[in-house]
Design an enzyme around this catalytic site. Structure first.
Site, PDB file in Angstrom:
ATOM      1  N   ARG A  45      62.130  50.078  66.607  1.00  0.00           N
ATOM      2  CA  ARG A  45      60.921  49.178  66.648  1.00  0.00           C
ATOM      3  C   ARG A  45      59.683  49.862  66.054  1.00  0.00           C
ATOM      4  NH1 ARG A  45      64.146  48.447  71.499  1.00  0.00           N
ATOM      5  NH2 ARG A  45      65.062  46.483  71.575  1.00  0.00           N
ATOM      6  N   LYS A  50      52.112  45.378  53.123  1.00  0.00           N
ATOM      7  CA  LYS A  50      53.159  44.530  53.146  1.00  0.00           C
ATOM      8  C   LYS A  50      54.584  45.195  52.621  1.00  0.00           C
ATOM      9  CE  LYS A  50      50.948  40.174  51.205  1.00  0.00           C
ATOM     10  NZ  LYS A  50      51.032  39.324  50.056  1.00  0.00           N
ATOM     11  N   GLU A 106      48.981  44.410  37.268  1.00  0.00           N
ATOM     12  CA  GLU A 106      48.237  44.354  38.559  1.00  0.00           C
ATOM     13  C   GLU A 106      46.778  44.854  38.419  1.00  0.00           C
ATOM     14  OE1 GLU A 106      49.591  42.835  41.286  1.00  0.00           O
ATOM     15  OE2 GLU A 106      51.400  42.685  41.437  1.00  0.00           O
ATOM     16  N   LYS A 122      41.339  46.085  46.708  1.00  0.00           N
ATOM     17  CA  LYS A 122      42.615  45.739  47.469  1.00  0.00           C
ATOM     18  C   LYS A 122      42.104  46.332  49.023  1.00  0.00           C
ATOM     19  CE  LYS A 122      47.152  45.306  48.304  1.00  0.00           C
ATOM     20  NZ  LYS A 122      48.577  45.113  47.870  1.00  0.00           N
ATOM     21  N   GLU A 158      46.979  38.168  55.727  1.00  0.00           N
ATOM     22  CA  GLU A 158      46.944  37.093  54.803  1.00  0.00           C
ATOM     23  C   GLU A 158      46.891  35.597  55.304  1.00  0.00           C
ATOM     24  OE1 GLU A 158      49.836  36.020  51.098  1.00  0.00           O
ATOM     25  OE2 GLU A 158      49.366  37.994  51.081  1.00  0.00           O
ATOM     26  N   ARG A 185      43.056  37.293  51.642  1.00  0.00           N
ATOM     27  CA  ARG A 185      43.890  38.146  51.043  1.00  0.00           C
ATOM     28  C   ARG A 185      44.833  37.387  50.118  1.00  0.00           C
ATOM     29  NH1 ARG A 185      47.797  43.025  53.889  1.00  0.00           N
ATOM     30  NH2 ARG A 185      48.680  43.471  51.821  1.00  0.00           N
ATOM     31  N   ASN A 204      47.638  37.340  45.189  1.00  0.00           N
ATOM     32  CA  ASN A 204      48.705  36.740  44.589  1.00  0.00           C
ATOM     33  C   ASN A 204      48.460  36.048  43.434  1.00  0.00           C
ATOM     34  OD1 ASN A 204      50.603  37.532  46.778  1.00  0.00           O
ATOM     35  ND2 ASN A 204      49.412  35.908  48.245  1.00  0.00           N
ATOM     36  N   HIS A 243      51.382  35.316  41.037  1.00  0.00           N
ATOM     37  CA  HIS A 243      52.462  35.592  41.711  1.00  0.00           C
ATOM     38  C   HIS A 243      53.434  34.509  41.971  1.00  0.00           C
ATOM     39  CE1 HIS A 243      50.853  39.696  41.990  1.00  0.00           C
ATOM     40  NE2 HIS A 243      51.664  40.070  42.497  1.00  0.00           N
ATOM     41  N   HIS A 247      56.942  35.099  40.732  1.00  0.00           N
ATOM     42  CA  HIS A 247      58.197  35.273  41.543  1.00  0.00           C
ATOM     43  C   HIS A 247      59.056  34.237  41.282  1.00  0.00           C
ATOM     44  CE1 HIS A 247      55.867  37.344  45.106  1.00  0.00           C
ATOM     45  NE2 HIS A 247      55.898  37.916  43.973  1.00  0.00           N
ATOM     46  N   HIS A 253      58.307  43.184  37.642  1.00  0.00           N
ATOM     47  CA  HIS A 253      57.617  42.398  38.330  1.00  0.00           C
ATOM     48  C   HIS A 253      56.260  42.045  37.577  1.00  0.00           C
ATOM     49  CE1 HIS A 253      55.484  40.949  41.755  1.00  0.00           C
ATOM     50  NE2 HIS A 253      54.570  41.763  41.739  1.00  0.00           N
TER      51      HIS A 253
END
Length: 363
Positions: free
Chosen positions: A120, A142, A184, A226, A236, A240, A244, A247, A251, A264
């Protein structure tokens, strides 16, 4: 060495940027809850840097466990994640055992997710070995694995204790991976810093030639931006999402072609061109703005044309995007070069025009 601090309501941590930091064990030790770590890396990075990191830690009295995973986006799966858990349990790792991600974005994402889940919540540290991970994925917490229907759809927000970006590790990075990282970097200029965008246009040849000062500045400026954005919106819920840019399309490319077919950063690069083209359809960018974006992406050695997935497949893949709300697609677009916005009212005709336009290549 430059140190930036990422400050959040419940925690803060340093981002160290410099040369030779892999041997600076004193940067790691203050963040270990006990003198034991599990280093997670892959079959490409392990022969280059794993033994060195192990020896440095062992010399400081730290016990090490090593987990070497297969390399590639196609291995960002439950099966690979379970290999981490198998090693932790077999070696009786405790909750205070620190996981160290030694690798690029895939390793960083999976190690962070494993740390978030193991007992956990175990601490973890990022040591990114690619440009893409140094400027983006290692910062901000993330963590995730992929699902066949969508990239990074299973994961958690879980912050590292520190990020150690050793610029010297980029010396062994293949040219294609370096270019993927530059996607990026370009993203930061497009979404929020027009002056940085101009700097990138003027210095792209130096960046591709791995000029140390140029790379160091690009990493520093990207991490600054960032850290500032994540500090405002960790989970997000607002600003934030601007990170993306490119993206949603990117994606879809990765899922549509099969994970690993395009890197990527390559998918994000082509996605940013589509985002710029859709911004032109919205009346926000000019054709010259789009052409300028294309020139910079091509100068970085990146694809400016996306593969032709077919409009239905594009929409299907994008419907699994994390920005979808109440069934509506939301896009990060550009009001101008250097100013990104979230748009959820894009007419279907305009989206279809972009997905059938000149920035789509025949497959």
């Amino acid at each position: 060495m430059i140190t930036l601090d990422l400050c959040l309501p419940d925690t803060r941590y340093p981002i160290h940027i410099g040369h030779g930091l892999l041997d600076r064990t004193e940067l790691l030790l203050p963040h270990l809850a006990q003198p034991s770590v599990a280093i997670v890396t892959n079959t490409t990075v392990a022969p280059l840097y794993l033994t060195r990191l192990e020896k440095n830690l062992n010399a400081a009295g730290v016990r090490t466990i090593s987990v070497v995973l297969p390399d590639g986006e196609e291995h960002k799966t439950w099966e690979s994640l379970n290999l981490i858990f198998d090693a932790l349990l077999a070696n009786r790792a405790e909750r205070k055992t620190t996981l160290i991600a030694l690798g690029g974005g895939v390793i960083g994402d999976m190690t962070g997710f494993a740390a978030a889940c193991y007992q956990r919540g175990a601490p973890f540290i990022q040591i990114p070995t690619t440009l893409l991970s140094q400027v983006d994925s290692s910062v901000g917490g993330k963590t995730a694995i992929n699902h066949p229907l969508g990239k990074n759809m299973i994961g958690a927000f879980y912050q590292p204790k520190a990020v150690i970006a050793d610029m010297a590790l980029l010396d062994t990075l293949p040219d294609r991976e370096l270019s993927a990282g530059l996607a990026e970097v370009i993203k930061y200029g497009l979404l929020g810093d027009a002056d940085f965008l101009t700097w990138l246009e003027q210095n792209m040849a130096k960046l591709r030639a791995r000029a140390p000062e140029a790379l160091a500045y690009a990493v520093k400026r990207s991490c600054e931006m960032k850290a500032d954005i994540v500090g405002q919106d960790e989970k997000e819920q607002g600003v934030r999402a601007l990170l993306n840019l490119g993206h949603t399309f990117g994606h879809a490319i990765e899922a549509g072609l099969g994970y690993g077919a395009w890197l990527h950063g390559e998918a994000v690069a082509a996605g940013m061109v589509l985002a710029a083209d859709l911004s032109r359809e919205q009346g926000w960018l000019t054709a010259d703005d789009v052409a300028r974006t294309v020139r910079l992406i091509e100068a970085a050695g990146l694809p400016a044309k996306a593969p032709n997935l077919g409009v239905d497949a594009w929409v299907s893949h994008m419907s699994h995007d994390k920005k979808v709300e109440s069934g509506r697609l939301r896009f990060v677009l550009l009001h101008s070069l250097g100013q990104a916005v979230i748009a959820d009212d894009v007419p279907k005709a305009k989206l279809d025009a972009v997905l059938q336009g000149e920035h789509i290549q025949a497959c």
